[in-house]
Scaffold this motif. Structure first.
Motif, PDB file in Angstrom:
ATOM      1  N   ILE A  33     101.735  32.321 103.262  1.00 31.09           N
ATOM      2  CA  ILE A  33     101.508  33.580 103.997  1.00 31.09           C
ATOM      3  C   ILE A  33     100.015  33.870 104.094  1.00 31.09           C
ATOM      4  O   ILE A  33      99.512  34.256 105.155  1.00 31.09           O
ATOM      5  CB  ILE A  33     102.272  34.747 103.334  1.00 31.09           C
ATOM      6  CG1 ILE A  33     103.776  34.577 103.556  1.00 31.09           C
ATOM      7  CG2 ILE A  33     101.793  36.093 103.875  1.00 31.09           C
ATOM      8  CD1 ILE A  33     104.632  35.545 102.760  1.00 31.09           C
ATOM      9  N   ALA A  34      99.287  33.664 103.007  1.00 34.81           N
ATOM     10  CA  ALA A  34      97.844  33.901 103.005  1.00 34.81           C
ATOM     11  C   ALA A  34      97.143  32.979 104.003  1.00 34.81           C
ATOM     12  O   ALA A  34      96.250  33.418 104.752  1.00 34.81           O
ATOM     13  CB  ALA A  34      97.278  33.700 101.604  1.00 34.81           C
ATOM     14  N   ARG A  37      97.847  34.154 107.556  1.00 36.02           N
ATOM     15  CA  ARG A  37      97.090  35.367 107.892  1.00 36.02           C
ATOM     16  C   ARG A  37      95.686  35.029 108.377  1.00 36.02           C
ATOM     17  O   ARG A  37      95.113  35.734 109.213  1.00 36.02           O
ATOM     18  CB  ARG A  37      96.988  36.273 106.668  1.00 36.02           C
ATOM     19  CG  ARG A  37      98.138  37.180 106.497  1.00 36.02           C
ATOM     20  CD  ARG A  37      97.790  38.275 105.496  1.00 36.02           C
ATOM     21  NE  ARG A  37      98.916  39.168 105.386  1.00 36.02           N
ATOM     22  CZ  ARG A  37      99.440  39.569 104.251  1.00 36.02           C
ATOM     23  NH1 ARG A  37      98.919  39.178 103.110  1.00 36.02           N
ATOM     24  NH2 ARG A  37     100.475  40.375 104.246  1.00 36.02           N
ATOM     25  N   GLU A  38      95.124  33.954 107.837  1.00 33.97           N
ATOM     26  CA  GLU A  38      93.766  33.555 108.200  1.00 33.97           C
ATOM     27  C   GLU A  38      93.674  33.062 109.638  1.00 33.97           C
ATOM     28  O   GLU A  38      92.593  32.978 110.196  1.00 33.97           O
ATOM     29  CB  GLU A  38      93.266  32.469 107.240  1.00 33.97           C
ATOM     30  CG  GLU A  38      93.055  32.975 105.827  1.00 33.97           C
ATOM     31  CD  GLU A  38      92.710  31.863 104.844  1.00 33.97           C
ATOM     32  OE1 GLU A  38      92.566  30.695 105.260  1.00 33.97           O
ATOM     33  OE2 GLU A  38      92.590  32.181 103.652  1.00 33.97           O
ATOM     34  N   HIS A  39      94.804  32.756 110.246  1.00 33.45           N
ATOM     35  CA  HIS A  39      94.806  32.244 111.614  1.00 33.45           C
ATOM     36  C   HIS A  39      94.682  33.341 112.658  1.00 33.45           C
ATOM     37  O   HIS A  39      94.751  33.064 113.849  1.00 33.45           O
ATOM     38  CB  HIS A  39      96.059  31.410 111.876  1.00 33.45           C
ATOM     39  CG  HIS A  39      96.121  30.167 111.062  1.00 33.45           C
ATOM     40  ND1 HIS A  39      97.242  29.398 110.984  1.00 33.45           N
ATOM     41  CD2 HIS A  39      95.215  29.538 110.270  1.00 33.45           C
ATOM     42  CE1 HIS A  39      97.029  28.362 110.190  1.00 33.45           C
ATOM     43  NE2 HIS A  39      95.789  28.434 109.742  1.00 33.45           N
ATOM     44  N   ASP A  41      95.635  36.860 114.784  1.00 33.61           N
ATOM     45  CA  ASP A  41      96.619  37.806 115.300  1.00 33.61           C
ATOM     46  C   ASP A  41      98.023  37.528 114.753  1.00 33.61           C
ATOM     47  O   ASP A  41      98.643  36.521 115.062  1.00 33.61           O
ATOM     48  CB  ASP A  41      96.629  37.740 116.826  1.00 33.61           C
ATOM     49  CG  ASP A  41      97.538  38.784 117.447  1.00 33.61           C
ATOM     50  OD1 ASP A  41      97.994  39.691 116.712  1.00 33.61           O
ATOM     51  OD2 ASP A  41      97.795  38.704 118.662  1.00 33.61           O
ATOM     52  N   LEU A  42      98.539  38.460 113.933  1.00 33.78           N
ATOM     53  CA  LEU A  42      99.835  38.278 113.288  1.00 33.78           C
ATOM     54  C   LEU A  42     101.005  38.452 114.249  1.00 33.78           C
ATOM     55  O   LEU A  42     102.080  37.916 114.011  1.00 33.78           O
ATOM     56  CB  LEU A  42      99.986  39.251 112.112  1.00 33.78           C
ATOM     57  CG  LEU A  42      98.985  39.068 110.969  1.00 33.78           C
ATOM     58  CD1 LEU A  42      99.269  40.079 109.868  1.00 33.78           C
ATOM     59  CD2 LEU A  42      99.017  37.656 110.425  1.00 33.78           C
ATOM     60  N   ASN A  45     101.775  34.983 115.617  1.00 33.44           N
ATOM     61  CA  ASN A  45     101.569  33.916 114.647  1.00 33.44           C
ATOM     62  C   ASN A  45     102.927  33.444 114.114  1.00 33.44           C
ATOM     63  O   ASN A  45     103.512  34.060 113.227  1.00 33.44           O
ATOM     64  CB  ASN A  45     100.668  34.433 113.516  1.00 33.44           C
ATOM     65  CG  ASN A  45     100.233  33.357 112.566  1.00 33.44           C
ATOM     66  OD1 ASN A  45     100.931  32.372 112.385  1.00 33.44           O
ATOM     67  ND2 ASN A  45      99.082  33.571 111.954  1.00 33.44           N
ATOM     68  N   TYR A  48     103.151  32.645 110.334  1.00 36.22           N
ATOM     69  CA  TYR A  48     103.224  33.858 109.509  1.00 36.22           C
ATOM     70  C   TYR A  48     104.652  34.408 109.486  1.00 36.22           C
ATOM     71  O   TYR A  48     105.198  34.697 108.430  1.00 36.22           O
ATOM     72  CB  TYR A  48     102.252  34.912 110.035  1.00 36.22           C
ATOM     73  CG  TYR A  48     102.354  36.241 109.318  1.00 36.22           C
ATOM     74  CD1 TYR A  48     101.784  36.406 108.059  1.00 36.22           C
ATOM     75  CD2 TYR A  48     103.025  37.315 109.886  1.00 36.22           C
ATOM     76  CE1 TYR A  48     101.871  37.621 107.388  1.00 36.22           C
ATOM     77  CE2 TYR A  48     103.135  38.515 109.221  1.00 36.22           C
ATOM     78  CZ  TYR A  48     102.551  38.671 107.978  1.00 36.22           C
ATOM     79  OH  TYR A  48     102.653  39.867 107.312  1.00 36.22           O
ATOM     80  N   HIS A  49     105.272  34.520 110.644  1.00 34.48           N
ATOM     81  CA  HIS A  49     106.627  35.073 110.723  1.00 34.48           C
ATOM     82  C   HIS A  49     107.633  34.171 110.012  1.00 34.48           C
ATOM     83  O   HIS A  49     108.553  34.649 109.342  1.00 34.48           O
ATOM     84  CB  HIS A  49     107.036  35.314 112.178  1.00 34.48           C
ATOM     85  CG  HIS A  49     106.247  36.410 112.819  1.00 34.48           C
ATOM     86  ND1 HIS A  49     106.386  37.725 112.458  1.00 34.48           N
ATOM     87  CD2 HIS A  49     105.274  36.378 113.757  1.00 34.48           C
ATOM     88  CE1 HIS A  49     105.543  38.472 113.165  1.00 34.48           C
ATOM     89  NE2 HIS A  49     104.851  37.670 113.955  1.00 34.48           N
ATOM     90  N   LYS A  52     107.092  34.659 106.251  1.00 32.30           N
ATOM     91  CA  LYS A  52     107.625  35.968 105.810  1.00 32.30           C
ATOM     92  C   LYS A  52     109.153  35.919 105.737  1.00 32.30           C
ATOM     93  O   LYS A  52     109.757  36.493 104.827  1.00 32.30           O
ATOM     94  CB  LYS A  52     107.179  37.090 106.757  1.00 32.30           C
ATOM     95  CG  LYS A  52     105.720  37.469 106.648  1.00 32.30           C
ATOM     96  CD  LYS A  52     105.362  38.024 105.293  1.00 32.30           C
ATOM     97  CE  LYS A  52     105.746  39.459 105.163  1.00 32.30           C
ATOM     98  NZ  LYS A  52     105.347  40.076 103.898  1.00 32.30           N
TER      99      LYS A  52
END
Length: 156
Positions: A33-34, A37-39, A41-42, A45, A48-49, A52
């Motif tokens: 997840i971290a 996040r660095e990539h 726009d969530l 992304n 990220y999804h 999560k």
């Protein structure tokens, strides 16, 4: 709250899964997840999804396992004998097809039909409980009524 019956092997397996989820899976997903996040726009992304969603599954499974283990009633089948009850390993034969099978009657969290571990709440297990070697049982299954003869009972 109702106690959940488990054999020692079943309890140990759930405990190992819980340990693995907490010590390996949870830290790995937090790291994923971290990184996602660095990539940027969530909202767009996918990494990220996905991470999560996986975290949600892992946390849900951890809570489920902790709940089961807090209500666990570990039963040692080796201390038992006599008529069929929880933990018994039962050899049966289908009276119509002469097919022989062996099942251990276990709790629902350790049941695995392919491995020969039968859920105590299943129709077959409920029909077997309290019976003796040599008895016949009638079981109503989705495929129709079946008759089984009990060949052996052991507590391992």
């Amino acid at each position: 709250m109702e106690k959940i019956p488990l054999t020692r092997a079943g309890y140990d397996k759930l405990q190992a899964e819980l340990k693995q989820l907490k010590s390996e899976e949870r830290p790995a997903i937090i790291k994923a997840i971290a990184e996602a996040r660095e990539h940027g726009d969530l909202s767009e992304n996918a990494e990220y999804h996905s991470a999560k969603e996986k975290q949600s599954f892992i946390e849900g499974r951890i809570k489920e396992l902790e709940g089961v283990m807090s209500l666990a009633d570990v039963i040692d089948p080796a201390r038992m004998s006599g008529a069929i009850k929880f933990g018994a390993t039962v050899g049966i034969v289908d009276e119509d097809t002469d097919a022989e099978k062996t099942y251990q009657i276990v709790g629902e969290y350790e049941a695995d039909l392919e491995a020969g571990r039968l859920n105590i709440k299943s129709p077959l297990a409920r029909a077997l409980i309290g019976k003796e070697e040599g008895d016949s049982v009638e079981v109503r299954t989705p495929g129709g009524d079946r008759s089984y003869e009990i060949l052996s009972i052991s507590y391992l």
